[in-house]
Design a protein around this motif. Structure first.
Motif, mmCIF file in Angstrom:
data_model
loop_
_atom_site.group_PDB
_atom_site.id
_atom_site.type_symbol
_atom_site.label_atom_id
_atom_site.label_comp_id
_atom_site.label_asym_id
_atom_site.label_seq_id
_atom_site.Cartn_x
_atom_site.Cartn_y
_atom_site.Cartn_z
ATOM 1 N N ALA A 88 0.851 -1.183 0.000
ATOM 2 C CA ALA A 88 0.000 0.000 0.000
ATOM 3 C C ALA A 88 0.888 1.235 0.000
ATOM 4 C CB ALA A 88 -0.916 -0.011 1.220
ATOM 5 N N SER A 89 0.361 2.351 -0.449
ATOM 6 C CA SER A 89 1.125 3.588 -0.432
ATOM 7 C C SER A 89 0.346 4.635 0.329
ATOM 8 C CB SER A 89 1.394 4.073 -1.862
ATOM 9 O OG SER A 89 0.176 4.254 -2.555
ATOM 10 N N ALA A 90 1.039 5.583 0.895
ATOM 11 C CA ALA A 90 0.402 6.622 1.693
ATOM 12 C C ALA A 90 1.084 7.954 1.425
ATOM 13 C CB ALA A 90 0.466 6.277 3.176
ATOM 14 N N MET B 35 -10.699 8.348 -1.041
ATOM 15 C CA MET B 35 -9.742 8.752 -0.014
ATOM 16 C C MET B 35 -9.990 7.968 1.265
ATOM 17 S SD MET B 35 -9.391 12.433 1.933
ATOM 18 C CE MET B 35 -10.680 12.040 3.115
ATOM 19 N N GLN B 36 -8.924 7.442 1.820
ATOM 20 C CA GLN B 36 -8.942 6.946 3.196
ATOM 21 C C GLN B 36 -7.859 7.718 3.931
ATOM 22 O OE1 GLN B 36 -9.472 2.748 4.134
ATOM 23 N NE2 GLN B 36 -7.671 2.845 5.458
ATOM 24 N N ALA B 37 -8.255 8.525 4.908
ATOM 25 C CA ALA B 37 -7.299 9.444 5.539
ATOM 26 C C ALA B 37 -7.655 9.658 7.001
ATOM 27 C CB ALA B 37 -7.290 10.777 4.804
ATOM 28 N N ARG B 38 -6.652 10.140 7.729
ATOM 29 C CA ARG B 38 -6.857 10.465 9.132
ATOM 30 C C ARG B 38 -5.899 11.590 9.523
ATOM 31 N NH1 ARG B 38 -2.825 7.531 12.174
ATOM 32 N NH2 ARG B 38 -1.806 5.928 10.905
ATOM 33 N N ALA B 39 -6.235 12.281 10.596
ATOM 34 C CA ALA B 39 -5.365 13.337 11.110
ATOM 35 C C ALA B 39 -4.282 12.715 11.976
ATOM 36 C CB ALA B 39 -6.168 14.340 11.914
ATOM 37 N N MET B 40 -3.069 13.184 11.819
ATOM 38 C CA MET B 40 -1.971 12.719 12.651
ATOM 39 C C MET B 40 -1.944 13.468 13.980
ATOM 40 S SD MET B 40 -0.522 10.313 10.947
ATOM 41 C CE MET B 40 1.133 10.104 11.594
ATOM 42 N N THR B 41 -2.518 14.682 13.992
ATOM 43 C CA THR B 41 -2.706 15.435 15.232
ATOM 44 C C THR B 41 -4.165 15.233 15.665
ATOM 45 O OG1 THR B 41 -3.147 17.358 13.856
ATOM 46 C CG2 THR B 41 -0.915 17.108 14.698
ATOM 47 N N ASN B 42 -4.659 16.068 16.558
ATOM 48 C CA ASN B 42 -6.037 15.890 17.027
ATOM 49 C C ASN B 42 -7.054 16.080 15.913
ATOM 50 O OD1 ASN B 42 -5.291 15.285 19.663
ATOM 51 N ND2 ASN B 42 -5.242 17.452 20.266
ATOM 52 N N SER B 43 -6.751 16.973 14.981
ATOM 53 C CA SER B 43 -7.692 17.227 13.897
ATOM 54 C C SER B 43 -6.926 17.709 12.668
ATOM 55 C CB SER B 43 -8.732 18.276 14.303
ATOM 56 O OG SER B 43 -8.107 19.517 14.582
ATOM 57 N N GLY B 44 -7.586 17.631 11.551
ATOM 58 C CA GLY B 44 -6.990 18.086 10.308
ATOM 59 C C GLY B 44 -8.090 18.398 9.307
ATOM 60 N N THR B 45 -7.789 19.265 8.351
ATOM 61 C CA THR B 45 -8.759 19.636 7.322
ATOM 62 C C THR B 45 -8.077 19.579 5.956
ATOM 63 O OG1 THR B 45 -9.908 21.112 8.844
ATOM 64 C CG2 THR B 45 -10.346 21.409 6.490
ATOM 65 N N VAL B 46 -8.745 18.927 5.023
ATOM 66 C CA VAL B 46 -8.227 18.820 3.666
ATOM 67 C C VAL B 46 -9.291 19.287 2.690
ATOM 68 C CG1 VAL B 46 -8.974 16.412 3.438
ATOM 69 C CG2 VAL B 46 -7.156 17.277 1.970
ATOM 70 N N ALA C 148 -9.520 6.824 10.947
ATOM 71 C CA ALA C 148 -9.494 6.855 9.488
ATOM 72 C C ALA C 148 -10.902 7.016 8.931
ATOM 73 C CB ALA C 148 -8.858 5.587 8.933
ATOM 74 N N ALA C 149 -11.051 7.949 7.999
ATOM 75 C CA ALA C 149 -12.322 8.180 7.321
ATOM 76 C C ALA C 149 -12.189 7.800 5.857
ATOM 77 C CB ALA C 149 -12.717 9.645 7.444
ATOM 78 N N GLN C 150 -13.224 7.179 5.319
ATOM 79 C CA GLN C 150 -13.260 6.823 3.909
ATOM 80 C C GLN C 150 -14.266 7.720 3.204
ATOM 81 O OE1 GLN C 150 -13.203 2.663 2.832
ATOM 82 N NE2 GLN C 150 -12.726 2.079 4.946
ATOM 83 N N VAL C 151 -13.832 8.344 2.115
ATOM 84 C CA VAL C 151 -14.660 9.333 1.421
ATOM 85 C C VAL C 151 -14.569 9.088 -0.079
ATOM 86 C CG1 VAL C 151 -15.033 11.796 0.960
ATOM 87 C CG2 VAL C 151 -14.284 11.039 3.231
ATOM 88 N N ARG C 152 -15.707 9.244 -0.749
ATOM 89 C CA ARG C 152 -15.721 9.213 -2.205
ATOM 90 C C ARG C 152 -16.182 10.569 -2.721
ATOM 91 N NH1 ARG C 152 -14.794 5.525 -5.602
ATOM 92 N NH2 ARG C 152 -14.331 3.422 -4.895
ATOM 93 N N ALA D 40 -5.403 22.542 7.826
ATOM 94 C CA ALA D 40 -5.115 22.453 9.260
ATOM 95 C C ALA D 40 -4.569 21.076 9.585
ATOM 96 C CB ALA D 40 -6.387 22.715 10.073
ATOM 97 N N GLY D 41 -3.643 21.028 10.549
ATOM 98 C CA GLY D 41 -3.125 19.775 11.048
ATOM 99 C C GLY D 41 -2.173 19.066 10.085
ATOM 100 N N GLU D 42 -1.946 17.801 10.397
ATOM 101 C CA GLU D 42 -1.173 16.915 9.536
ATOM 102 C C GLU D 42 -2.089 15.780 9.116
ATOM 103 O OE1 GLU D 42 2.284 15.541 11.495
ATOM 104 O OE2 GLU D 42 3.239 17.490 11.597
ATOM 105 N N VAL D 43 -2.106 15.486 7.837
ATOM 106 C CA VAL D 43 -3.049 14.499 7.309
ATOM 107 C C VAL D 43 -2.286 13.373 6.639
ATOM 108 C CG1 VAL D 43 -4.937 14.081 5.687
ATOM 109 C CG2 VAL D 43 -4.848 16.228 6.978
ATOM 110 N N LEU D 44 -2.597 12.158 7.046
ATOM 111 C CA LEU D 44 -2.049 10.968 6.408
ATOM 112 C C LEU D 44 -3.121 10.384 5.491
ATOM 113 C CD1 LEU D 44 0.177 8.794 6.110
ATOM 114 C CD2 LEU D 44 -1.008 7.530 7.916
ATOM 115 N N PHE D 45 -2.845 10.431 4.201
ATOM 116 C CA PHE D 45 -3.728 9.795 3.226
ATOM 117 C C PHE D 45 -3.266 8.347 3.077
ATOM 118 C CE2 PHE D 45 -3.713 14.279 2.221
ATOM 119 C CZ PHE D 45 -5.050 14.561 1.991
ATOM 120 N N GLU D 46 -3.990 7.449 3.715
ATOM 121 C CA GLU D 46 -3.621 6.036 3.633
ATOM 122 C C GLU D 46 -3.898 5.491 2.240
ATOM 123 O OE1 GLU D 46 -5.974 4.682 6.868
ATOM 124 O OE2 GLU D 46 -4.385 5.017 8.343
ATOM 125 N N ARG D 47 -4.911 6.031 1.609
ATOM 126 C CA ARG D 47 -5.194 5.741 0.213
ATOM 127 C C ARG D 47 -5.728 7.015 -0.417
ATOM 128 N NH1 ARG D 47 -3.222 1.563 -2.285
ATOM 129 N NH2 ARG D 47 -4.971 0.278 -2.942
#
Length: 822
Positions: free
Chosen positions: A269-271, A294-305, A330-334, A353-360
């Motif tokens: 997998a790539s992120a 998108m499957q993503a989550r905030a690395m801090t308490n919150s993040g906005t993309v 992790a949230a999954q969004v289409r 805002a924040g740091e965001v890790l896009f797992e997918r």
């Protein structure tokens, strides 16, 4: 683990006082820029705050502030996505683009646009090393860089309307051997003198209202040079260039962008990890029913993309597709992409805002089955029929209303697969055939000029198959594809009709090929190459074939036996044709095609008579086309328009039977793909360095990833790239962009009307040309380069040019065919 210098397999993390760069860079499949090169997963990152290596944040750009826990916001850690991350976005959808795997395609902004030299990413700003004065992607002492090799080096970058006007350029570089003194010019305006010492340092240059919306050109001029660590003359080593518009001076924290990989369930997998202020822009075509997953989550308490698109072709301007607030779960969004469907858009990923890790982070489409080719996907023998100078649109299978009669090829096509968008790698015979037979681009095999010959280090199809135990036979009617230019290697049976003074019409070539089929060793598999030349000048069809297209009285300047010299006179302006002359000229060409069609059928009939159609793959193609005044000239070997590059590619699989019509494939393919395709059909591996890719998956109905691109050259003066819709041509450093869907005759330059498509095509061509630049780890105290020895580098190896001595007899033979100046 992967570092900055091309194909290594380790992470290199260079930590500076206030910044750190961690990088992985993609090298690309030749056609499909959104896949990993040759199946190797590389890690990629582009540092936005400090380029690469140990360097300080440049003055005038505020440093990033520490986070609450005291750690640096630019510190990069290896993040492993959860093993539950799916390897596809859904069971009924297919991935066509993976953003994390394609960071080299991204235009990265965070407090300005980063042009990161010494990495594959920089190639999209410099056309690789092609005519822009740059050399190589290297690393020494923990810093990656590229050399300014000429007295002038050019960089091309695209800015948005909001970035136009005044601002700042920051360049981190060092002189070679002594101080480097030069001048900078932006869009033709002088920015004044610039000076670098012998250690890497950054220099800031104020820009007063010189940045413009669209394409910008930065010119660096340096007179004096010395030998760089690679042993060649260089004037400057450049680490990075940052373009900082005025509105980004205040409050913008520099950041970094990182792409990481991990082994998850079902594969790798790539992120993608982004931080506040990061802005990644990809210029991509959006396919029908395409969606963002998108499957993503905030690395801090919150993040906005946010996801924003710009697309002139789609009538869009900064349209926000989605704004998503994230937490640590992790949230999954289409996100539907219907607003861009069918167009090229500038697709922006912004972290507010924040740091965001896009797992997918993917673009996908509904899974659908393409037409499958007729016949078996396994072969014992190979026959390649190369029809010299046959343009695709003079065959009814490519253009239904053509007047040209080819009853055999019409029938043959109905039991074959027809590739509608096949491209030659050059517009004249020798380099094009070199690409066909080696599976290499001409930038790699270097057989480009009239004197060049196939390098002894390149492996041709017949050599490869002979080593595997095949019986090989070549019957060639073109004087350039001869022993004189290195093409004779690897044949058990070989005839070059021009060099041997034999009659080279199709009937004689076909008869010889049939005779060989009858006497070949039946206990051995075979590779048969039949290269006819009838549609090439001189156009001398027998009268009955010419009469099919022009049976009216004629006494003008067009004489069959003199057409070779006539075309040269037309090109130079010494002779002008009226409409009646033009009609006659093209009628002679069409008559040759019909004459050829009748005789080449004999080879097919002999294969049928011996029962070989059940286990033999047959490839019919051409090396280039021929112009008949579509763009003001005639013949070939002068431009990169479609009449010269679009060639037939028709492949009949073993055991195929006639259907109601040909099975057509609309994807972009190239002549370099033939070699790996027949190898896969034979169940053998191609040579390690082959750059084409097998078309076998497409034969089974699997659509390639998006977008497929083709590439072509003309000697060292012109370049071209095309996707299924758009085409870009470089003549020197001047570009034109065509929309082939709406303008198939290539009459209107759409560079201004479709800026997103222009950037995309520049990116594709630049990253493609970047495959041929030197790369490696340089030893600071030695005048030598230590190459990275990986499969990727073998595929990107540039062969040394080798020349043939053209004697008087060879020159006379080639001149009779209209060569020596083709």
């Amino acid at each position: 683990m992967e570092g900055k210098a091309g194909g290594r397999t380790d992470y290199l993390v260079f930590q500076g006082l206030l910044g750190i760069t961690f990088g992985m860079f993609l090298s690309l499949f030749k056609n499909n820029v959104f896949c990993l090169l040759f199946g190797v997963m590389l890690l990629s990152a582009a540092c936005v705050n400090s380029g690469n290596g140990n360097h300080p944040v440049e003055s005038g750009t505020p440093a990033a502030q520490p986070k609450a826990d005291g750690s640096s916001p630019t510190a990069v850690t290896q993040v492993r996505p959860p093993s539950t991350v799916p390897t596809s976005a859904g069971s009924n959808r297919r991935i066509v683009f993976d953003f994390a795997k394609s960071v080299s395609l991204a235009h990265i902004r965070s407090g300005g646009l980063l042009l990161d030299f010494g990495t594959p990413s920089r190639n999209k700003y410099t056309i690789g090393d092609w005519k822009t004065g740059w050399r190589g992607n290297f690393e020494a002492d923990g810093t990656s860089f590229s050399y300014v090799s000429g007295k002038a080096a050019r960089v091309f970058f695209s800015l948005r309307e909001s970035e136009a006007g005044s601002g700042k350029l920051v360049i981190r570089a060092r002189g070679i051997g002594s101080k480097a003194k030069g001048r900078l010019y932006l869009n033709g305006e002088s920015l004044g003198p610039i000076e670098f010492g012998t250690l890497f340092t950054h220099v800031s240059i104020d820009v007063k209202k010189a940045f413009k919306d669209g394409t910008n050109e930065l010119l660096l001029r340096f007179e004096n040079g010395s030998r760089g660590e690679d042993g060649k003359i260089a004037r400057l080593a450049v680490d990075y260039i940052r373009v900082i518009p005025e509105n980004m001076f205040e409050g913008q924290a520099a950041s970094s962008v990182s792409s990481v990989q991990s082994g998850g369930e079902g594969g790798v997998a790539s992120a993608l990890l982004l931080r506040k202020g990061d802005d990644l822009t990809y210029h991509v075509p959006v396919p029908e029913e395409g969606e963002l997953y998108m499957q993503a989550r905030a690395m801090t308490n919150s993040g906005t993309v946010r996801f924003v698109v710009d697309g002139s072709g789609a009538g869009l301007r900064k349209k926000e597709l989605a704004k998503i607030d994230l937490d640590k779960k992790a949230a999954q969004v289409r996100v539907p992409l219907s607003v861009c469907e069918g167009n090229v858009c500038a697709f922006r990923i912004l972290v507010d805002a924040g740091e965001v890790l896009f797992e997918r982070l993917l673009m996908d489409v509904p899974e659908k089955k393409e037409p499958a080719a007729l016949g078996k996907r396994a072969a014992t023998n190979v026959v390649v029929v190369l029809i010299d100078t046959l343009r695709a649109d003079h065959l009814s299978v490519y253009k239904s209303d053509t007047r040209v009669q080819t009853p055999f090829l019409d029938k043959f096509s109905k039991e074959s697969m027809v590739f509608d968008r096949a491209w030659a790698q050059e517009n004249w015979t020798k380099p094009s055939i070199a690409s066909l037979l080696t599976g290499l681009y001409s930038a790699t095999h270097q057989t480009k000029t009239e004197k060049n010959k196939i390098p002894s280090t390149a492996t041709m199809m017949q050599e490869h198959f002979a080593q595997l135990g095949f019986e090989t036979a070549g019957f060639v009617a073109n004087g350039y594809v001869s022993d004189k230019f290195g093409f004779k290697r690897g044949w058990h049976t070989w005839t070059n009709y021009v060099r041997e003074g034999k009659r080279n019409r199709a009937e004689f070539v076909a008869d010889d090929a049939v005779a060989w089929l009858k006497r070949r060793k039946e206990d051995k598999p075979f590779y048969l190459y039949v290269h006819t030349i009838d549609p090439h000048v001189p156009y001398i069809p027998p009268a009955k074939y010419r009469a099919l297209y022009d049976n009216e009285p004629y006494n003008g300047v067009v004489r069959s036996t003199e057409t070779a010299t006539l075309l040269e006179k037309i090109k130079t302006g010494a002779v002008r044709l009226n409409e009646r002359d033009k009609f006659r000229l093209e009628s002679l060409y069409d008559g040759e095609i019909t004459y050829h069609d009748e005789h080449i059928e004999k080879v097919y009939r002999e294969l049928e008579a011996q029962g070989l159609l059940e286990n033999t793959v047959i490839v019919v193609t051409a090396d280039h086309g021929e112009e008949f005044f579509e763009h003001g000239s005639v013949g070939h070997g002068h431009t990169l328009y479609e009449e010269l590059l679009h060639v037939p590619l028709i492949i009949r699989l073993p055991g195929a039977t006639a259907s109601d019509g040909a099975v057509h494939f609309s994807q972009q393919v190239e002549l370099v793909d033939v070699f790996p395709t027949v190898c896969e059909l034979l169940g053998v591996a191609p040579p390690d360095d082959v750059q084409g890719e097998s078309l076998l998956p497409q034969l089974g109905g699997v659509e390639p990833n998006w977008p497929n691109a083709g590439f072509s050259e003309f000697m060292d003066g012109q370049l071209a790239a095309r996707t299924t819709r758009y085409k870009l041509i470089y003549r020197g450093l001047r570009t034109t962009l065509f929309d082939l869907e709406n303008d198939p005759l290539e009459t209107e330059d759409l560079s201004d009307e479709h800026p997103e498509a222009l950037v995309m095509m520049n990116d594709l061509l630049g990253l493609h040309m970047g495959r041929f630049v030197p790369e490696g780890i340089l030893k600071s105290n030695a005048q030598s380069v230590s190459k990275v020895s990986t499969q990727d580098n073998r595929k990107n190896k540039v062969h040394q040019r080798e020349d043939a001595e053209i004697d008087a007899q060879t020159r006379k033979q080639l001149e009779a065919l209209g060569y020596m100046g083709e």
